[in-house]
Design a protein around this motif. Sequence first.
Motif: not given
Length: 628
Positions: A463-469
Amino acid sequence: MAPALHPVVADVTARVTDRSRASRTAYLQRISRAASELSLRPARTDLGCSNLAHAVASCGGSDRTTMAADTGVSLGIITSYNDMLSAHAPFEHYPAAMKQTAREVGAVARVAGGVPAMCDGITQGRAGMELSLFSRDVIAMSAAIALSHDVFDGVLMLGVCDKIVPGLVAGALSFGHLPTALVPAGPMASGRSNADKAETRKAYAAGEVGREELLESEVASYHSPGTCTFYGTANSNQMLMDVMGLHLPGAAFVHPDDPLREALTAATTARVAEIAASETPYGIGQVVDEKAIVNGVVALLATGGSTNHTMHLISMAAAAGIDLTWEDFDDLSAAVPSIARIYPNGPADVNHFHAAGGTPFLIGTLLDHGLLHDDVLTVAGPGLRRYTRRPVLIGGELGFVDATTESGDRTVLRPADDPFTVDGGLRVLGGTLGHAVIKVSAVAHEHRVIEAPARVFTDQVGFLQAFSRRELDRDVVVVIREQGPSANGMPELHALTPSLGVLQKRGYAVALVTDGRMSGASGAIPAAIHVTPESVHAGPISKLQDGDVIRVDSLTGRLDVLVDEDEFAARVPSPRVSQEGIGTGRELFASMRSAVGRADEGAHVFGSLGHVWDRSDAAPFANHEETR
């Protein structure tokens, strides 16, 4: 004249009592047998000479004389002390002070055992968090081991935080014939406000400030010995112990360095010794009855307490032979007004709550409006009304005075006839995605219903990776599955909160659906949590795909996937992505992951009510209204 009991409170209590009749009767018979076996008091008089010699060997002075005699009360101290955690560090000197008080009243107090106390604040987002929920049951078992020596006439339990208090209570209830009190340590002084701290976390998640600024903010918030000051599970525990009569009145939120705290600890020690030595001693199993459990639920709802207690209260109740359900919470929530605003449900912290009147005012106003049972047994004696009095020092001596009938700050604490909202802010959801709970105390009305496409993850990192992208910059229902008790121990998912808050701040409709936990710290984000059946038991959440439209409706109590019914039924559950936990001690808990029950049944490993966990049952709660 006492006010009439609210009809919903009366109805739920009657329902719990009826549902629990067989299991509660069996429990009471069990503790009655244990008490009768100790009819030759004190308990140690039944030991063989060699057994007793081992029990006395470590004693010195008057303690040795008392323990070797046939008179005098023996108190066992169970402590969660460690000096790396702020909430438990104050307990370092408690045993010595309690031992001295015990001697002064002709008793002996000794540390019978210690229990682990881990901090979710430290393990948040780390592998160790997967041990957190299971630590509750380990604590219960550790307490039982400590008390198994059969030399104690009463128990003093030192605990504060998340899983520690529920575990201590469950362990004590296995020895329910013994007089028992919980002994708190109190919150740290207020530091940087919780609201400011939350804003810094959001700014960090959005990349607007760096790690240095974030760390400075956190250290200013968590800065000294004592419990964290926000209203999470730890402080919900302390409120519950006051309301359920397992503390002395008003003990929950006195600061660790206040002389009143020392006086309350001494008085608690003396009181347990007094009960144990009386002609009619009573144990914790008699204090924790159906009415006390309902009182706990009511107070939790009235104050917007931690959602973890939708499991912990069920588990504690089960340890006393009482069958509590999520539907009991739901029905009570519709009738119980929200009368406290403590972060994350408002800007104030627990010190502000305490200063505004705290638990004595809370109990008083709920009693005055028929929302609590007064006819209960407590550590302080019969009747909850005595808990409307607050502790004070008068000439250096502990006394109790009538609490104010007016709130000291109506932005923090209000009377029950002038609430912040007319309901308790907790809903149980049911529908095509299963059974869940949602806390809406801090959710704005316009966010109470969210309908949006799903984005499915199996951990916080994804989730955090998708948020940062910036892949989530849209209306979205974030699904985090494989986070239930059987999957990985049901860690709390607080790492999601700042980023979800950023998405909401950017103007998107955002909700969370997970079989994991959030402890009610989801705040302004609607979060359907504890979804049951969980993903690894082939619950409906395991069939969700990216793009499925999900509706989270806290107004009607529904949690649904808006996909053709036949198409959804035909889907095969997604294969499990995460692996069994290895490392950081997780491999030691494999048996607990395989044995743990459902979240809506307490998520414990004990079959306290004779439950046999049926993991093949993945049927959704398709018609929630029928269960209400």
